[in-house]
Design a protein around this motif. Structure first.
Motif, PDB file in Angstrom:
ATOM      1  N   VAL A 106       0.828  -1.215   0.000  1.00 39.84           N
ATOM      2  CA  VAL A 106       0.000   0.000   0.000  1.00 39.84           C
ATOM      3  C   VAL A 106       0.858   1.258   0.000  1.00 39.84           C
ATOM      4  N   GLY A 107       0.310   2.311  -0.582  1.00 37.79           N
ATOM      5  CA  GLY A 107       0.924   3.626  -0.445  1.00 37.79           C
ATOM      6  C   GLY A 107       1.323   4.277  -1.748  1.00 37.79           C
ATOM      7  N   GLU A 108       1.640   3.468  -2.738  1.00 35.99           N
ATOM      8  CA  GLU A 108       2.063   3.997  -4.033  1.00 35.99           C
ATOM      9  C   GLU A 108       2.046   2.825  -5.013  1.00 35.99           C
ATOM     10  N   PRO A 109       2.156   3.131  -6.289  1.00 36.40           N
ATOM     11  CA  PRO A 109       2.204   2.013  -7.239  1.00 36.40           C
ATOM     12  C   PRO A 109       3.429   1.151  -6.940  1.00 36.40           C
ATOM     13  N   ILE A 110       3.256  -0.160  -6.944  1.00 35.38           N
ATOM     14  CA  ILE A 110       4.418  -1.034  -6.736  1.00 35.38           C
ATOM     15  C   ILE A 110       4.935  -1.440  -8.119  1.00 35.38           C
ATOM     16  N   VAL A 145      -1.462  -8.882  -2.261  1.00 34.70           N
ATOM     17  CA  VAL A 145      -2.586  -7.964  -2.439  1.00 34.70           C
ATOM     18  C   VAL A 145      -2.053  -6.530  -2.519  1.00 34.70           C
ATOM     19  N   ASP A 146      -2.095  -5.990  -3.717  1.00 31.13           N
ATOM     20  CA  ASP A 146      -1.680  -4.595  -3.954  1.00 31.13           C
ATOM     21  C   ASP A 146      -2.941  -3.757  -3.790  1.00 31.13           C
ATOM     22  N   THR A 147      -3.028  -3.078  -2.655  1.00 30.67           N
ATOM     23  CA  THR A 147      -4.271  -2.392  -2.285  1.00 30.67           C
ATOM     24  C   THR A 147      -4.179  -0.907  -2.589  1.00 30.67           C
ATOM     25  N   PHE A 148      -5.037  -0.438  -3.468  1.00 27.27           N
ATOM     26  CA  PHE A 148      -5.095   0.996  -3.749  1.00 27.27           C
ATOM     27  C   PHE A 148      -6.179   1.630  -2.900  1.00 27.27           C
ATOM     28  N   TRP A 149      -5.823   2.693  -2.206  1.00 23.36           N
ATOM     29  CA  TRP A 149      -6.818   3.477  -1.469  1.00 23.36           C
ATOM     30  C   TRP A 149      -6.202   4.772  -1.002  1.00 23.36           C
ATOM     31  N   GLN A 150      -6.944   5.565  -0.264  1.00 23.71           N
ATOM     32  CA  GLN A 150      -6.503   6.896   0.151  1.00 23.71           C
ATOM     33  C   GLN A 150      -7.013   7.190   1.561  1.00 23.71           C
ATOM     34  N   THR A 151      -6.418   8.211   2.192  1.00 21.37           N
ATOM     35  CA  THR A 151      -6.929   8.678   3.477  1.00 21.37           C
ATOM     36  C   THR A 151      -8.443   8.915   3.338  1.00 21.37           C
ATOM     37  N   GLU A 152      -8.814   9.475   2.212  1.00 17.27           N
ATOM     38  CA  GLU A 152     -10.204   9.850   1.960  1.00 17.27           C
ATOM     39  C   GLU A 152     -11.129   8.643   1.794  1.00 17.27           C
ATOM     40  N   GLY A 164      -7.937  12.095  -7.850  1.00 12.46           N
ATOM     41  CA  GLY A 164      -6.692  12.831  -8.088  1.00 12.46           C
ATOM     42  C   GLY A 164      -5.602  11.931  -8.651  1.00 12.46           C
ATOM     43  N   ASP A 165      -5.918  10.660  -8.860  1.00 10.32           N
ATOM     44  CA  ASP A 165      -4.963   9.732  -9.462  1.00 10.32           C
ATOM     45  C   ASP A 165      -5.375   9.414 -10.894  1.00 10.32           C
ATOM     46  N   GLY A 166      -4.387   9.070 -11.695  1.00  7.26           N
ATOM     47  CA  GLY A 166      -4.660   8.562 -13.036  1.00  7.26           C
ATOM     48  C   GLY A 166      -4.602   7.045 -13.009  1.00  7.26           C
ATOM     49  N   GLY A 180      -0.527   7.031 -10.782  1.00  7.00           N
ATOM     50  CA  GLY A 180       0.003   8.065  -9.874  1.00  7.00           C
ATOM     51  C   GLY A 180      -0.819   9.334  -9.943  1.00  7.00           C
ATOM     52  N   ARG A 181      -0.368  10.343  -9.203  1.00  7.79           N
ATOM     53  CA  ARG A 181      -1.136  11.578  -9.067  1.00  7.79           C
ATOM     54  C   ARG A 181      -1.208  12.347 -10.380  1.00  7.79           C
ATOM     55  N   VAL A 182      -2.331  13.023 -10.574  1.00  3.99           N
ATOM     56  CA  VAL A 182      -2.473  13.883 -11.745  1.00  3.99           C
ATOM     57  C   VAL A 182      -2.535  15.355 -11.326  1.00  3.99           C
ATOM     58  N   LEU A 238       3.064  14.939  -4.593  1.00  5.80           N
ATOM     59  CA  LEU A 238       4.194  14.027  -4.707  1.00  5.80           C
ATOM     60  C   LEU A 238       3.972  12.885  -3.738  1.00  5.80           C
ATOM     61  N   ASN A 239       4.479  11.721  -4.099  1.00  8.60           N
ATOM     62  CA  ASN A 239       4.355  10.587  -3.201  1.00  8.60           C
ATOM     63  C   ASN A 239       5.761  10.126  -2.821  1.00  8.60           C
ATOM     64  N   VAL A 240       6.266  10.606  -1.697  1.00  7.41           N
ATOM     65  CA  VAL A 240       7.625  10.272  -1.263  1.00  7.41           C
ATOM     66  C   VAL A 240       7.539   9.170  -0.210  1.00  7.41           C
TER      67      VAL A 240
HETATM   68  C1  WTA Z   1      -1.220   6.435  -3.714  1.00  2.96           C
HETATM   69  C2  WTA Z   1      -2.613   5.712   1.642  1.00  2.96           C
HETATM   70  C3  WTA Z   1      -0.914   2.986  -6.478  1.00  2.96           C
HETATM   71  C4  WTA Z   1      -2.253   7.132  -4.598  1.00  2.96           C
HETATM   72  C5  WTA Z   1      -3.526   4.506   1.864  1.00  2.96           C
HETATM   73  C6  WTA Z   1      -3.254   7.659  -3.602  1.00  2.96           C
HETATM   74  C7  WTA Z   1      -1.323   4.034  -4.479  1.00  2.96           C
HETATM   75  C8  WTA Z   1      -2.361   8.055  -2.453  1.00  2.96           C
HETATM   76  C9  WTA Z   1      -1.602   2.793  -3.866  1.00  2.96           C
HETATM   77  C10 WTA Z   1      -3.084   8.062  -1.133  1.00  2.96           C
HETATM   78  C11 WTA Z   1      -1.481   1.605  -4.666  1.00  2.96           C
HETATM   79  C12 WTA Z   1      -1.881   4.374  -2.408  1.00  2.96           C
HETATM   80  N1  WTA Z   1      -1.146   1.767  -5.961  1.00  2.96           N
HETATM   81  N2  WTA Z   1      -0.990   4.126  -5.779  1.00  2.96           N
HETATM   82  N3  WTA Z   1      -1.688   0.387  -4.175  1.00  2.96           N
HETATM   83  N4  WTA Z   1      -1.940   3.039  -2.591  1.00  2.96           N
HETATM   84  N5  WTA Z   1      -1.494   4.989  -3.535  1.00  2.96           N
HETATM   85  O1  WTA Z   1      -3.877   9.246   1.510  1.00  2.96           O
HETATM   86  O2  WTA Z   1      -1.612   8.192  -5.289  1.00  2.96           O
HETATM   87  O3  WTA Z   1      -1.592   8.480   2.308  1.00  2.96           O
HETATM   88  O4  WTA Z   1      -4.012   8.738  -4.067  1.00  2.96           O
HETATM   89  O5  WTA Z   1      -3.388   6.868   1.665  1.00  2.96           O
HETATM   90  O6  WTA Z   1      -1.303   7.087  -2.454  1.00  2.96           O
HETATM   91  O7  WTA Z   1      -2.207   8.269  -0.053  1.00  2.96           O
HETATM   92  P1  WTA Z   1      -2.762   8.286   1.425  1.00  2.96           P
END
Ligand code: WTA
Length: 684
Positions: free
Chosen positions: A422-426, A446-453, A535-537, A550-552, A556-558
């Motif tokens: 989690v957190g960014e594209p792997i 499990v590559d989980t995409f999600w956000q704080t929101e 906000g992601d593409g 990633g973000r559009v 930045l995702n550091v």
């Molecule tokens: C990115 C973290 C690709 C994305 C849970 C998102 C990801 C932002 C993935 C949210 C993933 C998180 N693949 N990108 N599996 N998981 N992101 O709010 O850009 O700290 O919008 O939540 O991280 O970051 P946040």
């Protein structure tokens, strides 16, 4: 492993047979059936899940309602409004009293030092939470007050969060790596008057003096006319003989490096956690709150630079945290689950605290770093507790990969079944290493995409059924309806790439930005009317798999931490020598992305190593160490349009030394661009 289909990232990996046989969802047909029901009959689907939890009162009638269309009126999302419950009750009392899990271990706590460890059962957790809830009440905290929590990864952080929920207060956890300024900004935004912190914490070999940072933050608050009423300080590092709280009893084997920080103390507002706890009563009736009452605020970066207080509410968040945890980690009794995220981020909220406790799970909570005291620490912990489900970030995977396979393979790891990301594209290379070396080709990834929101996973494989492709977050979770839009806001059908949006609400999504509903609407619902905009593409391939690119926006995702370029720019511009600055992202082999800052100095100032040091220090003190720019590029000017807008698109290319600049017709001064290519920093 199944069919090879050309490039590495399109290879399909089938779930391990043993995992599949025991999984909640065993086939894609089952997934599709459940998914269909979740989007066609959400009230039936989620009501069945709600029935597993305790509701003090249940309102009959509409289970949820919403409006995503800003042109038709205010945007809102409500689940089970009118019903009442208490999150803490559902996580603790329900498990202890109704289910009889009192003696089950809730957390194995593993300290920064490998000899420092502890355990806490559900019963002990409940007792401590009740006591601390009474401590909070004693400090005047009432329902709907916002309490700041600035703690490291110690069990008190869970106790503090759940104690807030027990009395209907809202917690705002602030990551321990944030600077005094960032902390103050968040305290001020939510007008918190009570804060919970610790004297300090070891991160690897580095000592963080948290209380000192807190006191600095208070000064800033005071300057802004805001006065704190109480700080409750956990004595985490102090001499053990003076530590008489419950934790002492359960850390019998503790060999924490003892260090007396000479903690700064203001007797008017400061008090020790253990002293308050010793006096507190252990009975505390839960406060029954409406399902739509806020549970917590968590700040996330906004593209304007001002952090957004994302608000999650009680009922829907509980359902969603519990359900995603159950299905995505395929949680069964007996599992030992280990999520490495800090509680200061949303992953820590949903998948260290709320999701696992809602399912009565046993988790490992880790205070330290993956490389301390050696780069095999994660795998050592996995063997020590026989961890079955492990959840971490791509940046950690990439960093550990660099140390070589032997640091992994010397550990057994045979307990592992599921590996999460989690957190960014792997990137596929890291995915494959995770699968082959860490997972021995026996685990589902499990590559989980999600956000704080989003509150919880929104795009994710299910470990027992989804054939995975390295780098793809695959398909939507139950109740989630994604779409890809083009620039005109038209939905793309079939394969294609566009803006990732969601068409319907799910129970765990954010409800608003704290005290700024308008900003909530403009940030997420204005660009494309009728949709929640991530906000992601993303790209959808010919098999319907989603690949988040990633973000559009200007984010930045550091290392999995979202930052806005504006936020870093406003820190840099505060330096007396800086006249103009622009920050862009640059690829980084471990962090994913890093910061690349262009700096224009005022007349009469020299760019030298002292200025560089001061600029980095500015960012560290305004935001936190993780935001420090990797590269500083001194230049006499920035490329701008004729109307004076900085052309960031060009700056991103210059940072990457990419000469393919495309259309430059709007550029006012082409000479600047030549200079920029010539003056790129030497350390790149
Ligand atoms: C990115 C973290 C690709 C994305 C849970 C998102 C990801 C932002 C993935 C949210 C993933 C998180 N693949 N990108 N599996 N998981 N992101 O709010 O850009 O700290 O919008 O939540 O991280 O970051 P946040």
């Amino acid at each position: 492993m199944a069919s090879k289909r050309g490039d590495v990232s399109n290879e399909l990996y089938l779930p391990n047979k043993i995992i599949q046989e025991n999984a909640f969802v065993k086939t894609m047909d089952e997934y599709r059936k459940l998914y269909k029901r979740s989007v066609e009959s959400p009230e039936i689907f989620w009501k069945e899940i709600a029935d597993e939890f305790y509701w003090k009162t249940e309102k009959k009638g509409k289970f949820f309602s919403y409006n995503f269309d800003i042109s038709k009126g205010p945007v809102y999302v409500e689940w089970m409004k009118g019903s009442s419950t208490n999150t803490c009750y559902n996580l603790l009392d329900r498990n202890v009293i109704e289910k009889g899990f009192g003696d089950r271990i809730a957390y194995y706590w593993e300290g920064n030092d490998p000899d420092d460890h502890a355990t806490i059962t559900y019963k002990e957790l409940l007792r401590n939470v009740c006591k601390f809830a009474n401590v909070l009440k004693g400090k005047g905290v009432k329902k709907e007050d916002c309490v700041a929590i600035y703690l490291p990864m110690i069990m008190e952080v869970v106790v503090a969060m759940l104690a807030c929920s027990r009395i209907g207060a809202i917690h705002s956890v602030i990551f321990g790596g944030f600077s005094a300024q960032s902390l103050a900004q968040r305290i001020l935004d939510a007008k918190c008057t009570v804060l919970i912190t610790a004297d300090g914490v070891w991160r690897g070999t580095k000592l963080l003096n948290l209380k000192e940072t807190v006191d600095e933050a208070y000064k800033i608050c005071k300057e802004n006319g805001h006065h704190m009423k109480a700080s409750i300080v956990v004595k985490h590092l102090g001499p053990p003989e003076s530590k008489e709280d419950h934790l002492k009893k359960i850390t019998q084997q503790a060999k924490r490096p003892v260090y007396d920080l000479k903690t700064p103390w203001n007797p008017d507002i400061d008090c020790w956690w253990h002293e308050e706890m010793n006096r507190a009563n252990d009975i505390c009736e839960p406060e029954w709150v409406d399902a739509e009452n806020p549970l917590f605020i968590l700040y996330t970066s906004g593209s304007t630079g001002k952090p957004k207080g994302v608000v999650h509410t009680t009922g829907g968040y509980l359902l969603y945290a519990a359900t995603t945890f159950k299905y995505v980690f395929d949680y069964h009794p007996g599992d030992i689950y280990f999520c490495t995220a800090d509680v200061g981020w949303i992953t820590g909220h949903t998948y260290v605290v709320y999701g696992p406790l809602a399912q009565g799970a046993t988790s490992v909570m880790f205070e330290g770093l993956p490389f301390h005291p050696h780069p095999g620490r994660y795998w050592e912990i996995i063997d020590k507790y026989r961890v079955t489900k492990f959840y971490t970030a791509p940046t950690a995977v990439r960093a550990l990969m660099k140390y070589g396979d032997s640091h992994v393979t010397k550990y057994d790891r045979s307990s592992l079944k599921i590996l999460g990301s989690v957190g960014e594209p792997i990137n596929p290379e890291a995915w494959l290493w995770y699968h082959k070396i860490v997972g021995n080709e026996q685990c589902s990834i499990v590559d989980t995409f999600w956000q704080t929101e989003t509150g919880g996973h929104v795009l994710t494989p299910l470990p027992g059924c989804t054939p995975t492709k390295p780098g793809s977050a695959t398909f939507p979770f139950f109740g989630v309806v994604p779409a890809l839009l083009n620039d005109e806001g038209k939905e793309i059908q079939g394969p294609g790439e566009g803006y990732l949006v969601f068409k319907k609400p799910w129970p765990g999504m954010m409800r608003t930005i704290y005290k700024s509903h308008e900003r909530f609407e403009t940030t997420y619902f204005e660009k494309f009317i009728g949709y929640y905009c991530t906000g992601d593409g993303a790209r959808r391939d010919e098999d319907g798999y989603y690949w988040v690119t990633g973000r559009v926006d200007d984010m930045l995702n550091v290392s999995g931490h979202l930052l806005s370029t504006a936020q870093v720019e406003s820190a840099l511009i505060e330096h007396k020598a800086v006249s103009e600055t622009a920050v862009v992202s640059h690829p980084h082999s471990v962090k994913g992305e890093c910061l690349y800052a262009f700096i224009v100095l005022k007349e009469g100032y020299q760019f030298n190593s002292d200025v560089e040091k001061e600029l980095r220090a500015k960012v560290r003190s305004k935001i936190g160490p993780f935001a420090s720019p990797e590269f500083l590029h001194h230049t006499s000017g920035l490329p701008k349009t004729r109307s004076g807008k900085i052309m960031r698109r060009i700056l991103r290319k210059i940072a990457r030394n990419d000469r393919d600049l495309g259309d430059l017709s709007t550029l006012a001064d082409p000479q600047v661009v030549d200079e920029l290519y010539k003056t790129r920093p030497k350390n790149i």
